[in-house]
Design a protein around this motif. Sequence first.
Motif, PDB file in Angstrom:
ATOM      1  N   ASP A 167       0.810  -1.218   0.000  1.00  0.00           N
ATOM      2  CA  ASP A 167       0.000   0.000   0.000  1.00  0.00           C
ATOM      3  C   ASP A 167       0.849   1.275   0.000  1.00  0.00           C
ATOM      4  N   SER A 189       3.610   4.049  -1.683  1.00  0.00           N
ATOM      5  CA  SER A 189       3.985   4.540  -3.021  1.00  0.00           C
ATOM      6  C   SER A 189       5.344   3.947  -3.384  1.00  0.00           C
ATOM      7  N   ASP A 190       5.654   3.930  -4.687  1.00  0.00           N
ATOM      8  CA  ASP A 190       6.943   3.372  -5.112  1.00  0.00           C
ATOM      9  C   ASP A 190       8.084   4.099  -4.418  1.00  0.00           C
ATOM     10  N   THR A 191       7.944   5.421  -4.257  1.00  0.00           N
ATOM     11  CA  THR A 191       9.019   6.209  -3.630  1.00  0.00           C
ATOM     12  C   THR A 191       9.191   5.801  -2.170  1.00  0.00           C
ATOM     13  N   ASP A 192       8.090   5.736  -1.428  1.00  0.00           N
ATOM     14  CA  ASP A 192       8.190   5.378   0.004  1.00  0.00           C
ATOM     15  C   ASP A 192       8.742   3.959   0.162  1.00  0.00           C
TER      16      ASP A 192
END
Length: 251
Positions: free
Chosen positions: A209, A211-214
Motif C-alpha cells: 500500500d 507509493s513506489d518512492t516510500d
Amino acid sequence: MKSNKDYWKTQDYTLHANFVSALAQEVMQDLAPQRGEKILDIGCGDGELGAFIMEQGATVLGIDSSSSFVEAARSRGVNTRIEDAQNIQFEDEFDAVFSNAALHWMPRQQQLITRVFHALKPGGRFVVEMGGDGNISLICRSLTEILAENGIDFAARNPWVFPTPDEQRKRLEKVGFNVIKCSLRKRPTPLPTNVRGWFDTFCNEILFDLSDTDRGEILSSMVERLRPLICASDGTWTVDYVRLNFVAIKP
Ligand code: BEZ
C-alpha cells in the motif's frame, strides 16, 4: 492488512532465489518419490521440484495461489492449479503431500494440516520443509524497527509463520498423524544477488500500500541496516534461514 494481488514475479524468483530448489536435498530425500505414486505439491512455485518428482515416475499435481507461478510450472509440463492449500477438498487421493519453502506463508496451519490429512490415502506421508522458529530473525527485526520508524506495525502485516518443532508436532498429532520426524536446523544461505533482490522477490506484499518512492526509501534503509549484520567484506549477503523439516504418516 492484505491485498489479493499476485505479487510473485517469476523472473525475480529465478534471479534472486534460485537456491530455493537447489537446496531441497533433505526434503527430497525424505519424500523419496516412487514410480506410479500420486503426489500433491503444495506451493509448487515455478515447478522445478514438481518436474523432478515426475522424472522419478510419479504423477504430480502442483497447487499455488500465484497465477504466474502456476503458469511457469505448467510450462515445465507440471499439472497445476491455482489453489490455496488451506482450502483443499481432496479425500484419500494422494500417496504423498509434499511442500518446500511454502507452508510458512499459510497462517491457518491447523486447518491446512487437517485438509492434508483428508487428502492423503491411509499410509500416505506428509513431507515438508518450511521456515521454522527463528527463521530470518535479523530481517524480521530490521523490518520491525524500520517500519516502526515510519509509523507502520510490521507484526500487523507479517505474512509468515515460523513454528517450533513442538508446535508443529502438536498440530499434526491433533488430527491423527504419526510424526516420524520434526526437527529444526540453521541453514545460513548466501544469496545469488543481494538482499535488495531478496526483498523485491519476497516482500512486495508487506509494503503493497506504499507509493513506489516510500517503498524504495524503506527498502534502501533496510539494506543499509542489514549490511553490517549479513554482508561479508567480499560483498556476499547471507540470510539467516532456519529450516523446519517434518515427515508425518496418516495411519
Ligand atoms: C523462507 O524460505 O524461509 C522464506 C522465504 C521468503 C520469505 C520468508 C521466508
